[in-house]
Scaffold this motif. Sequence first.
Motif, PDB file in Angstrom:
ATOM      1  N   HIS A 122      48.837  51.658  40.289  1.00 50.93           N
ATOM      2  CA  HIS A 122      48.494  50.897  41.342  1.00 50.93           C
ATOM      3  C   HIS A 122      47.086  50.219  41.488  1.00 50.93           C
ATOM      4  CE1 HIS A 122      50.884  54.109  43.789  1.00 50.93           C
ATOM      5  NE2 HIS A 122      50.537  54.765  42.771  1.00 50.93           N
ATOM      6  N   GLU A 123      46.958  48.944  42.260  1.00 51.88           N
ATOM      7  CA  GLU A 123      45.940  48.338  42.420  1.00 51.88           C
ATOM      8  C   GLU A 123      45.789  48.513  43.955  1.00 51.88           C
ATOM      9  OE1 GLU A 123      44.438  43.760  41.752  1.00 51.88           O
ATOM     10  OE2 GLU A 123      45.554  44.812  40.224  1.00 51.88           O
ATOM     11  N   ALA A 124      44.749  48.641  44.598  1.00 52.96           N
ATOM     12  CA  ALA A 124      44.679  48.506  45.915  1.00 52.96           C
ATOM     13  C   ALA A 124      42.939  48.330  46.233  1.00 52.96           C
ATOM     14  CB  ALA A 124      44.928  50.039  46.486  1.00 52.96           C
ATOM     15  N   GLU A 125      42.797  47.966  47.633  1.00 49.87           N
ATOM     16  CA  GLU A 125      41.581  47.786  48.371  1.00 49.87           C
ATOM     17  C   GLU A 125      41.204  48.922  49.354  1.00 49.87           C
ATOM     18  OE1 GLU A 125      41.276  44.000  49.830  1.00 49.87           O
ATOM     19  OE2 GLU A 125      41.619  42.895  47.944  1.00 49.87           O
ATOM     20  N   TYR A 126      39.837  49.366  49.322  1.00 51.76           N
ATOM     21  CA  TYR A 126      39.621  50.312  50.188  1.00 51.76           C
ATOM     22  C   TYR A 126      38.190  49.800  50.820  1.00 51.76           C
ATOM     23  CZ  TYR A 126      42.937  53.252  48.228  1.00 51.76           C
ATOM     24  OH  TYR A 126      44.344  53.986  47.691  1.00 51.76           O
ATOM     25  N   ASP A 127      37.872  50.287  52.229  1.00 50.33           N
ATOM     26  CA  ASP A 127      36.640  49.669  52.606  1.00 50.33           C
ATOM     27  C   ASP A 127      36.035  50.778  53.302  1.00 50.33           C
ATOM     28  OD1 ASP A 127      38.017  49.833  54.959  1.00 50.33           O
ATOM     29  OD2 ASP A 127      37.960  47.800  55.212  1.00 50.33           O
ATOM     30  N   GLY A 128      34.814  50.920  53.744  1.00 50.69           N
ATOM     31  CA  GLY A 128      33.904  51.720  54.522  1.00 50.69           C
ATOM     32  C   GLY A 128      33.884  53.009  53.647  1.00 50.69           C
ATOM     33  N   MET A 129      34.302  54.184  54.535  1.00 54.78           N
ATOM     34  CA  MET A 129      33.962  55.666  53.975  1.00 54.78           C
ATOM     35  C   MET A 129      35.021  55.910  52.812  1.00 54.78           C
ATOM     36  SD  MET A 129      31.309  56.603  55.413  1.00 54.78           S
ATOM     37  CE  MET A 129      31.217  58.364  54.790  1.00 54.78           C
ATOM     38  N   ALA A 130      36.110  55.368  52.913  1.00 55.18           N
ATOM     39  CA  ALA A 130      37.081  55.586  51.748  1.00 55.18           C
ATOM     40  C   ALA A 130      36.458  54.993  50.352  1.00 55.18           C
ATOM     41  CB  ALA A 130      38.530  55.023  52.024  1.00 55.18           C
ATOM     42  N   ALA A 131      36.126  53.638  50.602  1.00 51.62           N
ATOM     43  CA  ALA A 131      35.550  53.154  49.530  1.00 51.62           C
ATOM     44  C   ALA A 131      34.368  53.872  48.829  1.00 51.62           C
ATOM     45  CB  ALA A 131      34.940  51.782  49.621  1.00 51.62           C
ATOM     46  N   ARG A 132      33.357  54.446  49.727  1.00 47.74           N
ATOM     47  CA  ARG A 132      32.200  55.020  49.472  1.00 47.74           C
ATOM     48  C   ARG A 132      32.771  56.469  48.537  1.00 47.74           C
ATOM     49  NH1 ARG A 132      26.724  55.451  50.370  1.00 47.74           N
ATOM     50  NH2 ARG A 132      26.932  53.468  51.722  1.00 47.74           N
ATOM     51  N   VAL A 133      33.542  57.059  49.142  1.00 50.94           N
ATOM     52  CA  VAL A 133      33.968  58.363  48.515  1.00 50.94           C
ATOM     53  C   VAL A 133      34.611  57.970  47.030  1.00 50.94           C
ATOM     54  CG1 VAL A 133      35.595  60.268  48.485  1.00 50.94           C
ATOM     55  CG2 VAL A 133      34.430  59.418  50.580  1.00 50.94           C
ATOM     56  N   ILE A 134      35.082  57.099  47.014  1.00 53.74           N
ATOM     57  CA  ILE A 134      35.617  56.399  45.732  1.00 53.74           C
ATOM     58  C   ILE A 134      34.581  56.102  44.843  1.00 53.74           C
ATOM     59  CG2 ILE A 134      37.494  54.841  44.619  1.00 53.74           C
ATOM     60  CD1 ILE A 134      39.055  55.091  47.043  1.00 53.74           C
ATOM     61  N   GLN A 135      33.736  55.235  45.331  1.00 54.69           N
ATOM     62  CA  GLN A 135      32.610  55.018  44.298  1.00 54.69           C
ATOM     63  C   GLN A 135      31.957  56.229  43.924  1.00 54.69           C
ATOM     64  OE1 GLN A 135      31.210  52.348  47.424  1.00 54.69           O
ATOM     65  NE2 GLN A 135      31.245  50.742  46.204  1.00 54.69           N
TER      66      GLN A 135
END
Length: 183
Positions: A122-135
């Motif tokens: 997969h290649e996906a974009e996330y933002d906000g809290m989802a991006a933070r948890v992933i980071q």
Amino acid sequence: MIYPIVAYGDPVLKKKAEEIAPGTDVSELVENMFETMYEAHGVGLAAPQIGKSLRLFVIDPEPMDEALQNMKMTFINPVILEEEGTEWVFEEGCLSIPDIRENVSRQPKIRIKYFDLNWKEHEAEYDGMAARVIQHEYDHIEGVLFTDYLSGFKKRLLKSRLTKISKGDVRVDYRMRFPAAKK
């Protein structure tokens, strides 16, 4: 199976994790990681946090933000391709560093490439809290802890608390493994 969470100070938390050979069946490990994460009331868990130096993490951030329901996900051999936007501050914590929460700045948008549990890429974009948890979880497989983002002054202020955690001098309601605990 519920694993003990590895506490701050264990070398596995500061080591860049190893890639998993494509096609390897990690389904039982992933199931155990979710079980361990839920038992500890976490929203993400990386393999190094259970003592396994593997490029693998799981997330289920719904308890943190209802807008993130249906995001129970597995990331195998992930690579963050891009981070963008104006950094924003949010107080983060970590199952491996209980009872310490600090403000961490992160960019609000990421693009990531990863494999799911069935080895579909997969290649996906996330933002906000989802991006933070992933980071945050991605940092774990890179050998980075949220405390690494703190100023030298803040780290000095936390040093004795971090030492206590590594020795097991902390109260938690989940199993942990402490690197500097007296045997």
